[in-house]
Write an enzyme that holds these catalytic residues in place. Sequence first.
Site, PDB file in Angstrom:
ATOM      1  CB  SER A 100      -0.974  -0.009   1.177  1.00  0.00           C
ATOM      2  OG  SER A 100      -0.308  -0.196   2.403  1.00  0.00           O
ATOM      3  N   GLY A 149       1.295   2.612  14.935  1.00  0.00           N
ATOM      4  CA  GLY A 149       0.419   3.325  14.019  1.00  0.00           C
ATOM      5  C   GLY A 149      -0.781   3.952  14.693  1.00  0.00           C
ATOM      6  CG  ASP A 169      -3.688  -3.679   5.940  1.00  0.00           C
ATOM      7  OD1 ASP A 169      -4.401  -4.626   6.343  1.00  0.00           O
ATOM      8  OD2 ASP A 169      -2.792  -3.810   5.076  1.00  0.00           O
TER       9      ASP A 169
END
Length: 288
Positions: A100, A149, A169
């Site tokens: 990604s 994250g 994700d």
Amino acid sequence: MNYRHSYHAGNFADVMKHALQWACLSYLQQKEKPFWLLDTHAGIGMYDLQGEQAQKTAEWELGIKRLLQAADVPEALSGYVQAVRDLNLPEDSCRWYPGSPYLAALQLREQDQLTLCELHPEDAQLLAENVVQDFPRSQRITVAGGRNGFAALKALTPPPIKRGMVLIDPPFEQPDEFAQVLNALADGTKRWANGTYVVWYPIKDPVVASEFQQAVADLPQVSKAMAVDLLIRGAQDSSRLNGCGMLFINPPYGVVQQLPTIMNFLTPLLKQERGAEWQSHWLVGEED
């Protein structure tokens, strides 16, 4: 156990996730105003499909390989497909698969910014080598190595650039990972209510996925949210990965419009057993 996406790169879940990610950023590109993208679990950015880990599972053969060999690919998928083709010349080869962050960097314009979080230090170093060094606009790309994250989402929102998207994700290797995502969304939407949030999640037991969707819909700051679920087989055995989903908070209008075209093409292509299907539904807003 440390999750390594190298075993799963290019599989059916990646194809769905990255097709819809590409569509999201394509829509954001339609306005000259800059956008910001935060990828909370970026990985290493590039994967060798002929490497030992990918070869051990060969999941990519039931994912990106099928898409690259497909005829009559719709325009809504053409940019994503071409990005993968460009890494694998001649056209009949299939060795490299972009994650990604690499795909996002391809869509980055001079005015846009990309922040990539990767908790594992070694993977963060590979991420910088695979993504930042390959792009002329690398000054617009920040790699937050060793940073959680979810913590970054809290620290970096609201961003100076008001338009943008957060891609969440996680590996879903921990039993409380759905709860972690929910907490991150609750905090993020308080800080940056107008941002687009995109969450990938696995589907083993559809009931678990449905409970997560409802919990997101119940967040007080969420006024628009929709979910897109893909099953590659009937979900009778909840010990298997039977599919995956993408949950959108404040989904881009263009992506909503393109969903039937994208998913009607991908679902029969990625099917592995009987019972494959896709569905989308608004969790809150629009069709309420």
